[in-house]
Design an enzyme around this catalytic site. Sequence first.
Site, PDB file in Angstrom:
ATOM      1  N   ALA A 143      45.643 -57.349 -31.245  1.00 29.50           N
ATOM      2  CA  ALA A 143      46.589 -58.063 -32.095  1.00 29.50           C
ATOM      3  C   ALA A 143      45.891 -58.595 -33.338  1.00 29.50           C
ATOM      4  CB  ALA A 143      47.221 -59.213 -31.316  1.00 29.50           C
ATOM      5  N   GLY A 155      46.328 -55.797 -27.269  1.00 25.88           N
ATOM      6  CA  GLY A 155      47.628 -55.163 -27.434  1.00 25.88           C
ATOM      7  C   GLY A 155      47.537 -53.658 -27.556  1.00 25.88           C
ATOM      8  N   GLU A 173      47.416 -52.455 -24.097  1.00 26.79           N
ATOM      9  CA  GLU A 173      48.753 -52.627 -23.517  1.00 26.79           C
ATOM     10  C   GLU A 173      49.722 -51.560 -24.024  1.00 26.79           C
ATOM     11  OE1 GLU A 173      49.224 -57.335 -22.658  1.00 26.79           O
ATOM     12  OE2 GLU A 173      48.601 -56.807 -24.698  1.00 26.79           O
ATOM     13  N   GLU A 217      41.607 -60.995 -24.148  1.00 24.42           N
ATOM     14  CA  GLU A 217      42.343 -62.215 -24.483  1.00 24.42           C
ATOM     15  C   GLU A 217      41.765 -63.456 -23.817  1.00 24.42           C
ATOM     16  OE1 GLU A 217      45.383 -58.885 -25.016  1.00 24.42           O
ATOM     17  OE2 GLU A 217      43.710 -59.333 -23.683  1.00 24.42           O
TER      18      GLU A 217
END
Length: 259
Positions: free
Chosen positions: A65, A110, A113, A133
């Site tokens: 991200a 992300g 993911e 994270e």
Amino acid sequence: MAYETILVEIEDGIAMLTLNRPAVLNALNDQVFSELAEAAAKIANDPSVRVIIITGGEKVFAAGADIGQMASATAVEVTISNRPSHRALQIIENMPQPVIAAIAGYALGGGCELTLVADVRIAADNAQFGLPEIKLGILPGAGGTQRLPRLIGAGRAKELIFSGDFIKAEEALRIGLVNKVVPADLLFSEAKKMAKRFADRGAVALRMAKSSVNEGLRMDLEAGLQYEHKCFSLLFATEDQKEGMKAFLEKRPAKFLGR
């Protein structure tokens, strides 16, 4: 439509979605997810597209991200801003066509993911995966704590999530995070080769098979078996089923028309 953060190419029934923010290692922000959602929704409803490949290009898939966008965010702002990512990933995950992720370089946070919503993952031998994270005082918030355990098992998923450490492509293959590892210079040719193999099958059966697996995983075994039987039976109303079985009996390649 022209997009600013992604590229969309469609050729011979295969759609290629490429993240296109090389200056920031394809960092994911609201605009990226909004554009991915829009493009994926259009492709999902395009009967000419039989398979989708998602990639970040030759050097990096996505390094996570956009932390600059997140650093000063409040809980309320994050609650609102997380919606584009969840919407995009759910649209991609539920596309009726098979989705292949072709992963080179970093697939972190992300980015990792995003790979989880693909049906099949092919990694270049230079790929690295991770959910870092926890090192930022947060947790994976775009499905990582839910999709990863379902893919590789709770124990291995927790180790990756709790440590925030990266793993290389071969380890990702060993634990079942990816289906295949190939030399970096062969990544796209291998992804396209697999996509063509899928695209040559009957499109209706492909979609039904994907639906049967995905929906079945959300049910108990008995309900899943009933859903599978329903999908199986409905395929006998298609022209592709007639052609496939006729071709088999006549000992020739089937010519599927997707209906």
